[in-house]
Design a protein around this motif. Structure first.
Motif, short mmCIF file in Angstrom:
data_model
loop_
_atom_site.label_atom_id
_atom_site.label_comp_id
_atom_site.label_asym_id
_atom_site.label_seq_id
_atom_site.Cartn_x
_atom_site.Cartn_y
_atom_site.Cartn_z
N GLU A 24 25.72 26.24 -21.35
CA GLU A 24 25.56 25.42 -22.94
C GLU A 24 24.27 25.75 -22.29
O GLU A 24 23.53 27.03 -22.66
N ILE A 25 23.50 24.67 -21.90
CA ILE A 25 21.70 25.16 -22.51
C ILE A 25 21.50 26.09 -20.94
O ILE A 25 20.55 26.57 -21.35
N ARG A 26 22.07 26.08 -19.80
CA ARG A 26 21.50 27.01 -19.12
C ARG A 26 21.77 28.33 -19.31
O ARG A 26 20.69 29.64 -19.01
N VAL A 57 15.06 22.89 -18.44
CA VAL A 57 16.51 22.53 -17.82
C VAL A 57 17.67 21.74 -17.30
O VAL A 57 18.21 20.85 -17.49
N MET A 58 16.25 21.15 -16.07
CA MET A 58 17.01 20.07 -15.44
C MET A 58 17.31 19.03 -16.12
O MET A 58 17.57 17.73 -15.96
N TRP A 59 16.06 18.74 -16.99
CA TRP A 59 15.51 17.31 -17.57
C TRP A 59 16.56 16.68 -19.18
O TRP A 59 17.18 16.21 -19.69
N ALA A 60 16.51 18.51 -19.74
CA ALA A 60 18.14 18.02 -20.49
C ALA A 60 19.26 18.03 -19.86
O ALA A 60 20.43 17.31 -20.55
N ASN A 61 19.72 18.90 -18.97
CA ASN A 61 21.19 18.28 -17.95
C ASN A 61 20.86 16.25 -17.78
O ASN A 61 22.05 16.04 -17.87
N ALA A 62 19.93 16.08 -17.04
CA ALA A 62 19.88 14.86 -16.81
C ALA A 62 19.79 14.30 -18.11
O ALA A 62 20.58 13.21 -17.82
N ALA A 63 19.66 14.21 -18.87
CA ALA A 63 19.76 13.64 -20.30
C ALA A 63 21.70 13.31 -20.66
O ALA A 63 21.72 12.40 -21.03
#
Length: 67
Positions: A24-26, A57-63
């Motif tokens: 969803e984020i992507r 996107v990478m940081w949101a997924n890391a979160a």
């Protein structure tokens, strides 16, 4: 031992429901990427906008993964 360092530099296997969150984020970021690509003139600034969107996107997924 620092728990933050241990967490940040460890592999986090996906938990149930997380792959859907990542997707969803992507998808939302991709929508914005297409909008930027359409409206912003080709330039260094546009390239930076795209790079920073990828980073977001990478940081949101890391979160999601780390917490």
């Amino acid at each position: 031992m620092n728990p933050q360092i241990e967490n940040n530099f460890s592999y986090h296997s996906p938990k149930p429901g997380q792959p859907e969150v990542y997707q969803e984020i992507r998808e939302k970021a991709k929508e914005l990427a297409y909008l930027i690509d359409k409206l912003a003139p080709n330039s260094r600034e546009k390239a930076l906008a795209m790079t920073n969107l990828e980073q977001s996107v990478m940081w949101a997924n890391a979160a999601v993964a780390r917490n």
